[in-house]
Design a protein around this motif. Structure first.
Motif, PDB file in Angstrom:
ATOM      1  N   UNK A  52       0.896  -1.267   0.002  1.00 16.21           N
ATOM      2  CA  UNK A  52      -0.191   0.115   0.020  1.00 16.21           C
ATOM      3  C   UNK A  52       0.786   1.273   0.028  1.00 16.21           C
ATOM      4  N   UNK A  53       2.175   1.213   0.390  1.00 17.94           N
ATOM      5  CA  UNK A  53       2.848   2.270   0.650  1.00 17.94           C
ATOM      6  C   UNK A  53       4.441   1.643   0.636  1.00 17.94           C
ATOM      7  N   UNK A  54       5.322   2.468  -0.075  1.00 20.40           N
ATOM      8  CA  UNK A  54       6.715   1.746  -0.226  1.00 20.40           C
ATOM      9  C   UNK A  54       7.282   1.962   1.153  1.00 20.40           C
ATOM     10  N   UNK A  55       8.351   1.086   1.393  1.00 24.80           N
ATOM     11  CA  UNK A  55       9.217   1.082   2.644  1.00 24.80           C
ATOM     12  C   UNK A  55      10.582   1.641   1.914  1.00 24.80           C
ATOM     13  N   UNK A  56      11.371   1.997   3.136  1.00 26.55           N
ATOM     14  CA  UNK A  56      12.670   2.871   2.636  1.00 26.55           C
ATOM     15  C   UNK A  56      13.441   1.899   1.854  1.00 26.55           C
ATOM     16  N   UNK A  57      13.884   2.762   0.718  1.00 26.44           N
ATOM     17  CA  UNK A  57      14.607   2.031  -0.342  1.00 26.44           C
ATOM     18  C   UNK A  57      13.718   1.636  -1.507  1.00 26.44           C
ATOM     19  N   UNK A  58      12.562   1.767  -1.417  1.00 26.28           N
ATOM     20  CA  UNK A  58      11.612   1.415  -2.566  1.00 26.28           C
ATOM     21  C   UNK A  58      11.329   2.569  -3.360  1.00 26.28           C
ATOM     22  N   UNK A  80       9.173   9.727  11.110  1.00 27.25           N
ATOM     23  CA  UNK A  80       7.842   9.781  11.715  1.00 27.25           C
ATOM     24  C   UNK A  80       7.346   8.585  12.111  1.00 27.25           C
ATOM     25  N   UNK A  81       6.371   8.449  12.813  1.00 27.99           N
ATOM     26  CA  UNK A  81       5.755   7.073  13.020  1.00 27.99           C
ATOM     27  C   UNK A  81       5.342   6.173  11.957  1.00 27.99           C
ATOM     28  N   UNK A  82       5.536   6.752  10.849  1.00 34.29           N
ATOM     29  CA  UNK A  82       5.209   5.927   9.650  1.00 34.29           C
ATOM     30  C   UNK A  82       3.883   6.026   9.104  1.00 34.29           C
ATOM     31  N   UNK A  83       3.081   6.648   9.481  1.00 37.46           N
ATOM     32  CA  UNK A  83       1.636   6.818   8.934  1.00 37.46           C
ATOM     33  C   UNK A  83       1.400   7.655   7.786  1.00 37.46           C
ATOM     34  N   UNK A  95      -0.023  11.089   0.392  1.00 38.99           N
ATOM     35  CA  UNK A  95      -0.272  11.797   1.154  1.00 38.99           C
ATOM     36  C   UNK A  95       0.339  11.525   2.680  1.00 38.99           C
ATOM     37  N   UNK A  96       1.705  12.310   2.764  1.00 39.79           N
ATOM     38  CA  UNK A  96       2.605  12.301   3.889  1.00 39.79           C
ATOM     39  C   UNK A  96       1.895  12.590   4.808  1.00 39.79           C
ATOM     40  N   UNK A 103       5.156  14.202  14.684  1.00 37.31           N
ATOM     41  CA  UNK A 103       5.358  15.014  15.802  1.00 37.31           C
ATOM     42  C   UNK A 103       6.315  16.329  15.226  1.00 37.31           C
ATOM     43  N   UNK A 104       6.271  17.196  15.969  1.00 37.89           N
ATOM     44  CA  UNK A 104       7.065  18.354  15.388  1.00 37.89           C
ATOM     45  C   UNK A 104       8.667  18.052  15.155  1.00 37.89           C
ATOM     46  N   UNK A 105       8.840  18.394  13.886  1.00 35.69           N
ATOM     47  CA  UNK A 105      10.253  18.041  13.415  1.00 35.69           C
ATOM     48  C   UNK A 105      10.374  16.647  12.568  1.00 35.69           C
ATOM     49  N   UNK A 106       9.390  15.964  12.697  1.00 29.68           N
ATOM     50  CA  UNK A 106       9.195  14.453  12.034  1.00 29.68           C
ATOM     51  C   UNK A 106       9.438  14.935  10.393  1.00 29.68           C
TER      52      UNK A 106
END
Lengths: 204, 204
Positions: A65-71, A89-92, A140-141, A161-164
Motif C-alpha cells: 500500500x505504501x513503499x518502505x525505505x529503499x523502494x 515519523x511514526x510511519x503513517x 499523502x505524507x 510530531x514536530x520536526x518529523x
C-alpha cells in the motif's frame, strides 16, 4: 526549462503549496514543523509533466500500500521518479485518498470558496509556467488512514510530531510539489492546518 | 453521439475489450464465463469522457477499499457514475492496481508485443470515435489482491466461478469499457486468460 531549485529550506505555509525542481540524485525532506499536519506530494517528470508519480503503478511495482525505505515511487510509465530514503515519523502515510478539491468541500457543506490541495497544485505549477490536464492521486505524507480487516478506511488525526521528516531522493529530474493540506472539516490535520517545510539537498 | 447500446449480451473475447454506452438507470452485469478471469472496468461520462471513474475519489467517498452493494463509484469530479448493485461471486475485487500496459510486460521480460488492458481500452474507445489522454486506474473485477496487515499485497488467482456476475447500474449516461485481462505472466487469471461477457439491461 528553468534551472534546478537551489538547495535549502522552503516553508510551505498552512493551506498553500510550493513546487521545487529536483535533479536526479537530489533529496528533499518534508518536515512537519508543528506536528499533526498532512502534506500532499505530487511529482512530475521535468522533461514532460504529463508523466506523473502514479499511486496505482507504484502499488503494482512494490506490492505494498505504501513503499518502505529503499523502494521507488514510479510514474504512469512505470519509471522510478522518487525513492523513499528515510522517515523519522511514526510511519503513517496514505496513498489511497484523492486530493481535496472544491467538489470535496462542497459536499462537506462549504458554500463559499475553500483552499484545496487540487487548487494548490495548479497554482504552484502555474508559478513555474506549468500546467497538467488533471490532478494525479497524491502521496499523502503523515496522513493516517488505517485499513481495517474488512477494507474499511478510518480518517484519523495525523500522529507526526514536530520536526518529523520523510525524505525522498529524485530518481529522475522532476518537479516536486508539496501542499500543506487545508482540510479543516475532517480531523486529519488535528485541530487546525499548519505549515510544512521542504529541505532540499545540494545537487550531486 | 451515437445512440445508447442495445440491451443484450456482448461477449468480450479473451485478451480483448469492448465498450458499451449506458443510459442512466441501465444495468450491466460482468459475467465470468469460464471462471477465474479478471476484468478491467473503466467508465467515462458520456457528455465529456475526460470525466472518468476514479478509484481514489471512490475510496474517499465510500471510506472503503472497494464499495459494497448499494454504494457508488464516483468520477474525478466526485459525481456518482456507477452503483454496485449485486455480486454473485465470492466478492474478491481490486481497486488498487493499475491496468497492465506495454511497460508492465516489458518489465516482466516480454520482448515483443503483448496485448494489455491499457491498449485494449484505447482500442475499444477508438472504435466509438473516442479517446482519452491517459488511462485511469481501473476497477479490477474478480481480481484477488488481498491486503496483509502490514500493507503487503498478494497477487492470487481469481476465485470467481463460471457464471459469477457483478452488476452495476449507471448513475449517469456513460461509456462502460470492459477488458478481459490478458495477463498470462502473473497468475491472476489462473492458467490462461478467458472470455467475459457484459449483459446490458433494457433502458428504463
Amino acid at each position: 526549462m528553468e534551472s534546478i531549485s537551489a538547495a535549502g529550506r522552503t516553508v510551505v505555509p498552512a493551506r498553500e503549496a510550493r513546487a521545487v525542481r529536483l535533479a536526479a540524485g537530489q533529496r528533499v525532506s518534508v518536515v512537519d514543523l508543528e506536528g499533526g499536519q498532512v502534506g500532499d506530494v505530487f511529482a512530475f517528470a521535468a522533461e514532460d509533466v504529463a508523466e506523473h508519480l502514479s499511486a496505482a503503478h507504484t502499488r503494482a511495482t512494490t506490492s505494498r500500500l505504501f513503499p518502505v525505505a529503499g523502494e521507488p515511487f514510479v510514474t504512469d510509465r512505470r519509471r522510478p521518479i522518487l525513492t523513499l530514503v528515510s522517515d523519522t515519523s511514526p510511519g503513517r502515510h496514505d496513498m489511497l485518498i484523492a486530493a481535496c478539491d472544491p467538489a470535496r468541500y462542497a459536499r462537506l457543506g462549504v458554500t463559499g470558496s475553500h483552499p484545496s490541495c487540487a487548487d494548490n497544485l495548479r497554482r504552484a505549477l502555474a508559478a513555474m509556467g506549468l500546467s497538467v490536464p488533471f490532478v494525479p492521486q497524491p502521496v499523502n505524507v503523515f496522513m493516517h488512514i488505517p485499513v481495517g480487516e474488512d477494507g474499511r478506511l478510518s480518517w484519523l488525526a495525523a500522529v507526526s510530531r514536530p520536526g518529523d521528516a520523510i525524505t525522498f531522493e529524485a530518481a529522475m529530474d522532476c518537479v516536486f510539489v508539496l501542499s500543506s493540506c487545508p482540510q479543516d472539516l475532517v480531523g486529519i490535520n488535528g485541530s487546525r492546518p499548519t505549515s510544512l517545510a521542504m529541505d532540499v539537498s545540494a545537487p550531486n
